[in-house]
Design a protein around this motif. Structure first.
Motif, PDB file in Angstrom:
ATOM      1  N   ASP A  61       0.814  -1.208   0.000  1.00  0.00           N
ATOM      2  CA  ASP A  61       0.000   0.000   0.000  1.00  0.00           C
ATOM      3  C   ASP A  61       0.853   1.266   0.000  1.00  0.00           C
ATOM      4  O   ASP A  61       1.911   1.317   0.638  1.00  0.00           O
ATOM      5  N   LEU A  62       0.362   2.276  -0.682  1.00  0.00           N
ATOM      6  CA  LEU A  62       0.937   3.615  -0.616  1.00  0.00           C
ATOM      7  C   LEU A  62       0.097   4.474   0.323  1.00  0.00           C
ATOM      8  O   LEU A  62      -1.123   4.297   0.376  1.00  0.00           O
ATOM      9  N   PRO A  63       0.713   5.430   1.020  1.00  0.00           N
ATOM     10  CA  PRO A  63       2.171   5.544   1.196  1.00  0.00           C
ATOM     11  C   PRO A  63       2.648   4.461   2.153  1.00  0.00           C
ATOM     12  O   PRO A  63       1.969   4.162   3.126  1.00  0.00           O
ATOM     13  N   PHE A 114      -4.235   0.383 -11.413  1.00  0.00           N
ATOM     14  CA  PHE A 114      -5.048   0.634 -10.225  1.00  0.00           C
ATOM     15  C   PHE A 114      -4.077   1.061  -9.131  1.00  0.00           C
ATOM     16  O   PHE A 114      -2.997   0.473  -9.002  1.00  0.00           O
ATOM     17  N   LEU A 115      -4.440   2.051  -8.350  1.00  0.00           N
ATOM     18  CA  LEU A 115      -3.548   2.548  -7.298  1.00  0.00           C
ATOM     19  C   LEU A 115      -3.964   1.975  -5.951  1.00  0.00           C
ATOM     20  O   LEU A 115      -5.093   2.196  -5.496  1.00  0.00           O
ATOM     21  N   ARG A 116      -3.044   1.249  -5.319  1.00  0.00           N
ATOM     22  CA  ARG A 116      -3.323   0.642  -4.011  1.00  0.00           C
ATOM     23  C   ARG A 116      -2.923   1.628  -2.916  1.00  0.00           C
ATOM     24  O   ARG A 116      -1.749   2.009  -2.805  1.00  0.00           O
ATOM     25  N   LEU A 117      -3.898   2.015  -2.097  1.00  0.00           N
ATOM     26  CA  LEU A 117      -3.696   3.099  -1.129  1.00  0.00           C
ATOM     27  C   LEU A 117      -4.125   2.698   0.278  1.00  0.00           C
ATOM     28  O   LEU A 117      -4.926   1.792   0.475  1.00  0.00           O
ATOM     29  N   ASN A 118      -3.585   3.440   1.248  1.00  0.00           N
ATOM     30  CA  ASN A 118      -3.935   3.271   2.659  1.00  0.00           C
ATOM     31  C   ASN A 118      -4.777   4.467   3.096  1.00  0.00           C
ATOM     32  O   ASN A 118      -4.262   5.587   3.177  1.00  0.00           O
ATOM     33  N   PRO A 119      -6.052   4.274   3.395  1.00  0.00           N
ATOM     34  CA  PRO A 119      -6.905   5.391   3.798  1.00  0.00           C
ATOM     35  C   PRO A 119      -6.451   6.073   5.089  1.00  0.00           C
ATOM     36  O   PRO A 119      -6.860   7.218   5.354  1.00  0.00           O
ATOM     37  N   PHE A 169      -4.647   6.298 -14.639  1.00  0.00           N
ATOM     38  CA  PHE A 169      -5.012   5.096 -13.891  1.00  0.00           C
ATOM     39  C   PHE A 169      -6.522   4.879 -13.979  1.00  0.00           C
ATOM     40  O   PHE A 169      -7.301   5.824 -14.115  1.00  0.00           O
ATOM     41  N   LYS A 170      -6.921   3.616 -13.863  1.00  0.00           N
ATOM     42  CA  LYS A 170      -8.309   3.239 -14.091  1.00  0.00           C
ATOM     43  C   LYS A 170      -9.051   2.791 -12.842  1.00  0.00           C
ATOM     44  O   LYS A 170     -10.228   2.418 -12.935  1.00  0.00           O
ATOM     45  N   GLY A 171      -8.389   2.786 -11.672  1.00  0.00           N
ATOM     46  CA  GLY A 171      -9.094   2.325 -10.491  1.00  0.00           C
ATOM     47  C   GLY A 171      -8.302   2.507  -9.216  1.00  0.00           C
ATOM     48  O   GLY A 171      -7.103   2.831  -9.228  1.00  0.00           O
ATOM     49  N   LEU A 172      -8.991   2.277  -8.105  1.00  0.00           N
ATOM     50  CA  LEU A 172      -8.445   2.318  -6.754  1.00  0.00           C
ATOM     51  C   LEU A 172      -8.481   0.916  -6.181  1.00  0.00           C
ATOM     52  O   LEU A 172      -9.465   0.190  -6.358  1.00  0.00           O
ATOM     53  N   LYS A 173      -7.418   0.508  -5.483  1.00  0.00           N
ATOM     54  CA  LYS A 173      -7.389  -0.791  -4.791  1.00  0.00           C
ATOM     55  C   LYS A 173      -7.258  -0.546  -3.296  1.00  0.00           C
ATOM     56  O   LYS A 173      -6.376   0.213  -2.856  1.00  0.00           O
ATOM     57  N   SER A 186      -3.218  10.122   0.404  1.00  0.00           N
ATOM     58  CA  SER A 186      -3.829   9.141  -0.494  1.00  0.00           C
ATOM     59  C   SER A 186      -4.757   9.816  -1.499  1.00  0.00           C
ATOM     60  O   SER A 186      -4.790   9.447  -2.678  1.00  0.00           O
ATOM     61  N   LYS A 187      -5.511  10.807  -1.056  1.00  0.00           N
ATOM     62  CA  LYS A 187      -6.398  11.525  -1.978  1.00  0.00           C
ATOM     63  C   LYS A 187      -5.591  12.261  -3.045  1.00  0.00           C
ATOM     64  O   LYS A 187      -5.954  12.261  -4.228  1.00  0.00           O
TER      65      LYS A 187
END
Length: 250
Positions: A47-49, A73-78, A97-101, A84-85
């Motif tokens: 996950d980023l960051p 798809f960008l894998r993020l940590n809420p 990019f086409k999606g959020l993971k 993240s936003k």
């Protein structure tokens, strides 16, 4: 199905020694070719960051190198919401990019939490879907993710693994309740449940994924092939739905 365009909506590119999985962009393409997969959505394993600060660039470069085959798809940590936003906006508006993971188990962020809902809403506003890890672990069950679906009716939410081993029926129930939920087939071991999903929510709301390199694209594709779908439904599940979902359909 020899002429069927196959789109894998769930693959990973990253070298993660801690997790024990490695897949370069070239490895990803090789696995796709072996399975007869034309296009894939790709994301990092972490996950980023976080552990790999170059994760955004890694996926962007892979998609640029293999344009028309890989889509990010960008894998993020809420938990790191503002960062993240910003990353999600950059990924979608500047890098295509086409999606959020989102992976609630690795981030320890509940799908119904304020930060997660805020990020899912942003993805919806940007016009891209959110792919959740959805399995048997706490925080990742279909009923947990249903809270995000209820709070974000205008956002498209994909249940990766459609409930895993023991929560598949729960995933089907949740998908019937929330029309913004799509079921994704990777690492869910029951081909007959794919057929059941198509019968209960419609072929337009089921998509093929492999979770490579965690699972084999070739093996995961065969689950759909042997699940007993008709030719039209199989065409949607194996590729047509993903193309439409990501805005790639002609």
């Amino acid at each position: 199905m020899e002429d069927q365009m196959i789109f894998d909506l769930h693959m990973h590119i990253e070298e993660s020694t801690a997790l024990g999985w490695q897949m370069s962009a070239a490895d990803c393409i090789r696995a796709m070719d072996e399975a007869g997969v034309e296009r894939s959505a790709v994301m990092t394993l972490t996950d980023l960051p976080g552990l790999n600060p170059q994760g955004l660039e890694l996926i962007a470069e892979a998609c640029e190198q293999y344009r028309d085959r890989l889509y990010g798809f960008l894998r993020l940590n809420p938990a790191h919401l503002e960062t993240s936003k910003q990353l999600l906006k950059q990924a979608v508006t500047e890098l295509g990019f086409k999606g959020l993971k989102l992976h609630p188990v690795s981030t320890l962020q509940h799908p119904g939490g304020v930060a997660t809902i805020d990020l899912v809403r942003l993805a919806g506003e940007l016009g891209v879907p959110t792919l959740f890890h959805c399995g048997d672990e706490p925080l990742s069950t279909p009923l947990s993710i249903a809270q995000a679906a209820a709070a974000c009716p205008d956002a498209t939410i994909i249940l990766g693994h459609m409930g895993g081993y023991f929560h598949v029926d729960e995933a089907l129930d949740v998908a019937e309740r929330f029309p913004n939920i799509i079921l994704e087939t990777s690492a869910m071991p029951y081909p007959d449940k794919i057929r059941t999903a198509v019968a209960r929510v419609g072929a337009e709301r089921v998509v093929f994924g492999s979770d490579g390199p965690v699972s084999s694209p070739n093996l995961e594709k065969q689950k759909v092939v042997i699940s007993g779908l008709g030719e039209e439904a199989a065409g949607l599940v194996l590729g047509g739905n993903a193309e439409k979902l990501l805005g790639l359909a002609a």
